[in-house]
Write an enzyme that holds these catalytic residues in place. Structure first.
Site, short mmCIF file in Angstrom:
data_model
loop_
_atom_site.label_atom_id
_atom_site.label_comp_id
_atom_site.label_asym_id
_atom_site.label_seq_id
_atom_site.Cartn_x
_atom_site.Cartn_y
_atom_site.Cartn_z
N GLU A 98 0.84 -1.21 0.00
CA GLU A 98 0.00 0.00 0.00
C GLU A 98 0.87 1.25 0.00
O GLU A 98 1.99 1.25 0.50
CB GLU A 98 -0.86 0.02 1.27
CG GLU A 98 -2.35 -0.10 1.07
CD GLU A 98 -3.05 0.92 0.22
OE1 GLU A 98 -2.44 1.54 -0.69
OE2 GLU A 98 -4.24 1.12 0.43
N ASP A 102 -4.19 4.93 6.28
CA ASP A 102 -4.81 6.12 6.86
C ASP A 102 -5.86 5.66 7.88
O ASP A 102 -5.51 5.25 8.98
CB ASP A 102 -5.38 6.93 5.69
CG ASP A 102 -5.89 8.30 6.08
OD1 ASP A 102 -5.30 8.94 6.94
OD2 ASP A 102 -6.90 8.74 5.49
N LYS A 130 -0.28 6.96 8.69
CA LYS A 130 -0.80 8.06 9.52
C LYS A 130 -1.52 7.42 10.70
O LYS A 130 -2.75 7.34 10.71
CB LYS A 130 -1.81 8.89 8.72
CG LYS A 130 -1.25 9.79 7.63
CD LYS A 130 -2.40 10.56 6.98
CE LYS A 130 -1.96 11.45 5.85
NZ LYS A 130 -3.12 11.99 5.07
N ASP A 158 -2.02 10.44 -5.06
CA ASP A 158 -2.69 11.46 -5.86
C ASP A 158 -3.56 12.39 -5.04
O ASP A 158 -3.95 12.08 -3.91
CB ASP A 158 -3.60 10.78 -6.89
CG ASP A 158 -4.85 10.17 -6.23
OD1 ASP A 158 -4.67 9.37 -5.28
OD2 ASP A 158 -5.97 10.51 -6.64
P1 IMP Z 1 -7.78 4.39 4.28
O1 IMP Z 1 -8.83 3.43 3.86
O2 IMP Z 1 -8.37 5.60 4.98
O3 IMP Z 1 -6.65 3.78 5.09
O4 IMP Z 1 -7.21 5.03 2.97
C1 IMP Z 1 -6.12 4.54 2.30
C2 IMP Z 1 -6.10 5.16 0.92
O5 IMP Z 1 -6.49 6.54 0.99
C3 IMP Z 1 -4.70 5.15 0.37
O6 IMP Z 1 -4.46 4.02 -0.41
C4 IMP Z 1 -4.68 6.42 -0.46
O7 IMP Z 1 -5.12 6.14 -1.77
C5 IMP Z 1 -5.69 7.35 0.17
N1 IMP Z 1 -5.05 8.38 1.02
C6 IMP Z 1 -5.08 8.51 2.37
N2 IMP Z 1 -4.38 9.56 2.80
C7 IMP Z 1 -3.85 10.12 1.69
C8 IMP Z 1 -2.99 11.26 1.46
O8 IMP Z 1 -2.52 11.99 2.35
N3 IMP Z 1 -2.69 11.52 0.16
C9 IMP Z 1 -3.14 10.77 -0.88
N4 IMP Z 1 -3.92 9.69 -0.72
C10 IMP Z 1 -4.28 9.38 0.55
MG MG Z 2 -5.60 6.92 -3.71
#
Ligand code: IMP
Ligand code: MG
Length: 180
Positions: A98, A102, A130, A158
């Site tokens: 990945e 986040d 994060k 992106d």
């Molecule tokens: P999660 O499901 O919230 O953990 O999101 C993960 C996905 O969100 C990652 O694979 C990214 O595509 C996108 N994402 C989360 N934070 C960022 C960021 O700061 N910049 C760009 N994409 C992000």
């Molecule tokens: Mg993305």
């Protein structure tokens, strides 16, 4: 493109050094395993391309594409499979690759789905983490850098499908997305 970047968070060299280090560790840990690297499209392609070349044991690769974000900067909580794996992962040691961990929603969904296919193991390798934004409990065994709670782009990441081709990782100027 660079005028939209507030500051460089991680340089090309810092990223490359870290990728080599992670690749070495994976090569040791998976020496007698049946490793398959699963890149979560599209954000992890750049990391995947570098990481696989930093791994010196036999492995296979595959790609999966899910969508959870739309065009915003916060997760929608809705995850949808856009492209599934081609390989039957039964008996494989899956390493999910990945770009950034986040909230953890995307990976926890993918882990749920893939564990039903009887792999030997599933672990997560993320370039960026994060941790303070986590909503569901997902742990990355391999994690490159902890980053602050700011929206970052570049090296595959992106904003609205742009900036993936930046060779470094930078913080996007909030003005770029706040006026949409
Ligand atoms: P999660 O499901 O919230 O953990 O999101 C993960 C996905 O969100 C990652 O694979 C990214 O595509 C996108 N994402 C989360 N934070 C960022 C960021 O700061 N910049 C760009 N994409 C992000
Ligand atoms: Mg993305």
């Amino acid at each position: 493109m660079t005028q939209d970047i507030q500051r460089v968070l991680l340089s090309q060299q810092e990223i490359q050094d870290k990728v080599v280090q992670i690749g070495k560790q994976i090569s040791e840990d998976y020496r007698d395993k049946n490793l398959i690297l699963v890149s979560i499209l599209k954000g992890s392609v750049v990391f995947m391309a570098d990481l696989m070349r930093a791994i010196d044991i036999p492995c296979e690769i595959d790609f999966m594409c899910v969508s959870s974000y739309g065009r915003g900067t916060k997760t929608s909580g809705v995850v949808q499979i856009i492209k599934d794996l081609n390989i039957n992962v039964e008996g494989y040691d899956i390493l999910l690759v990945e770009d950034i961990l986040d909230s953890g929603m995307t990976l926890s969904y993918i882990i749920d789905i893939l564990s039903q296919r009887n792999p030997n193991s599933i672990r997560v390798c993320t370039l960026l983490d994060k941790p303070e934004r986590r909503k569901v409990d997902v742990h990355a065994v391999y994690s490159g850098f902890h980053v602050p709670d700011e929206f970052v782009v570049g090296y595959g990441l992106d904003y609205a499908e742009k900036y993936r081709n930046l060779p470094y990782i930078g913080v996007l100027k909030p003005s770029v997305y706040s006026n949409r």
